[in-house]
Design a protein around this motif. Structure first.
Motif, PDB file in Angstrom:
ATOM      1  N   GLY A  90      -3.292   4.855   0.713  1.00 60.88           N
ATOM      2  CA  GLY A  90      -2.465   4.964   1.915  1.00 60.88           C
ATOM      3  C   GLY A  90      -2.814   6.122   2.822  1.00 60.88           C
ATOM      4  O   GLY A  90      -2.058   6.427   3.750  1.00 60.88           O
ATOM      5  N   LEU A  98       3.375  -5.375  -0.487  1.00 62.03           N
ATOM      6  CA  LEU A  98       3.518  -3.937  -0.710  1.00 62.03           C
ATOM      7  C   LEU A  98       4.893  -3.590  -1.269  1.00 62.03           C
ATOM      8  O   LEU A  98       5.015  -2.710  -2.131  1.00 62.03           O
ATOM      9  N   ILE A 113       4.749  -4.472  -4.888  1.00 58.96           N
ATOM     10  CA  ILE A 113       4.009  -3.442  -5.633  1.00 58.96           C
ATOM     11  C   ILE A 113       4.910  -2.231  -5.898  1.00 58.96           C
ATOM     12  O   ILE A 113       4.932  -1.681  -7.010  1.00 58.96           O
ATOM     13  N   SER A 114       5.670  -1.822  -4.888  1.00 60.37           N
ATOM     14  CA  SER A 114       6.585  -0.691  -5.053  1.00 60.37           C
ATOM     15  C   SER A 114       7.598  -0.972  -6.162  1.00 60.37           C
ATOM     16  O   SER A 114       7.856  -0.118  -7.017  1.00 60.37           O
ATOM     17  N   GLY A 144      -3.058  -1.050   2.171  1.00 61.10           N
ATOM     18  CA  GLY A 144      -2.554  -1.277   0.818  1.00 61.10           C
ATOM     19  C   GLY A 144      -3.594  -1.636  -0.212  1.00 61.10           C
ATOM     20  O   GLY A 144      -3.252  -1.940  -1.355  1.00 61.10           O
ATOM     21  N   SER A 201      -3.317   0.345  -3.493  1.00 61.06           N
ATOM     22  CA  SER A 201      -2.145  -0.047  -4.284  1.00 61.06           C
ATOM     23  C   SER A 201      -2.365  -1.389  -4.970  1.00 61.06           C
ATOM     24  O   SER A 201      -1.961  -1.586  -6.120  1.00 61.06           O
ATOM     25  N   VAL A 230       2.707   6.252  -5.333  1.00 60.62           N
ATOM     26  CA  VAL A 230       2.335   4.853  -5.084  1.00 60.62           C
ATOM     27  C   VAL A 230       3.522   4.105  -4.485  1.00 60.62           C
ATOM     28  O   VAL A 230       3.377   3.344  -3.514  1.00 60.62           O
ATOM     29  N   SER A 270       3.350   2.766  -0.640  1.00 59.56           N
ATOM     30  CA  SER A 270       3.439   1.317  -0.472  1.00 59.56           C
ATOM     31  C   SER A 270       4.595   0.947   0.453  1.00 59.56           C
ATOM     32  O   SER A 270       4.460   0.088   1.342  1.00 59.56           O
TER      33      SER A 270
END
Length: 260
Positions: free
Chosen positions: A27, A110, A113-114, A155, A158, A235, A239
């Motif tokens: 990022g 994203l 992913i978070s 992203g 990530s 992260v 994200s």
């Protein structure tokens, strides 16, 4: 566009901060790209110059991880090859394909992913066998995510990291180290196309590259010493910030029109 000493100095330190964060969580482009645009660099040249400086940062972090024995280039050679080819194809394809669909889908990915990193068990390493063979992982993840990075980009780090954790069952530190190697690979592949098109602003890109290189070395060191304690929240944060930024870019006009 006039490059004063003040602008160059500010961008040097901006790149250093971005390199530090990028080495741990990805990022960094969230910081450097807006800074380049704010400095008056035209959008296509800003993208190319950002790829130039970020290549040095991702190389710096990769070199640190390889030098400290956290990742082996030999073990990753197939994934590196697939990532390079995927990124090169993506960088070529972006000239012909509308990126609108990706712009809509990536914020959702994203956020997912978070949530994954927020909810995953706080273990030192994942247990069990990898869900893919090395060859299949290289082709699907290396080639697929490499294509995405060359085509669009936000992203990428990530996405690589969550694939290494979820599919490869690596610890977060090992996943981050491997992510940087593939990130560097995809950066270089896409950068070659930008260079052939004559787009990077070399003076600015190389100055920022020095800052990014130094920042990435420090960030990689923190990954090794602090590990999951620092990587996981970064992260998640990066994200979410990338998702918000992309959603704002896509819907800003509609939101502003409500208040006009």
């Amino acid at each position: 566009m006039e490059l004063t000493l003040e602008i160059i100095t500010i961008l040097f330190f901006v790149a250093g901060l971005a390199g530090f964060i990028d080495a741990m969580a990805g990022g960094g482009g969230l910081i450097t790209l807006p800074a380049l645009l704010a400095a008056g660099v035209p959008p296509t040249q800003a993208l190319a110059t950002n790829k130039l400086q970020s290549s040095f940062g991702s190389f710096s972090a990769s070199w640190y991880f390889v030098r400290n024995g956290i990742v082996s280039i030999k073990e990753m050679r197939l994934a590196i090859g697939c990532t390079f080819i995927g990124s090169a194809i993506g960088a070529e394809a972006v000239q012909y394909i509308d990126a609108g669909l990706l712009t809509s889908l990536i914020p959702v990915l994203l956020v997912a992913i978070s949530l994954y990193f927020l909810l995953m068990p706080k273990t030192k390493a994942q247990t069990g066998q990898a869900k893919m063979s090395q060859a299949m992982f290289a082709l699907c993840v290396g080639g697929g995510v490499g294509f995405y990075d060359g085509f669009f980009g936000p992203g990428t780090g990530s996405i690589f990291t969550v694939c290494f954790v979820a599919l490869g069952h690596f610890s977060l530190v090992e996943a981050t180290a491997r992510t940087k190697v593939l990130n560097f690979t995809s950066n270089i592949a896409a950068l070659l196309f930008f260079i052939l098109a004559g787009l990077p602003v070399w003076e600015l890109g190389l100055v920022m590259a020095v800052g990014g290189f130094i920042g990435a070395q420090l960030g990689a060191k923190v990954v090794v010493t602090k590990g999951q304690k620092w990587i996981r929240p970064l992260v998640i944060t990066m994200s979410m910030l990338m998702a918000i930024k992309l959603l704002w870019q896509e819907h800003a006009q509609s939101v502003l029109s409500l208040f006009s």
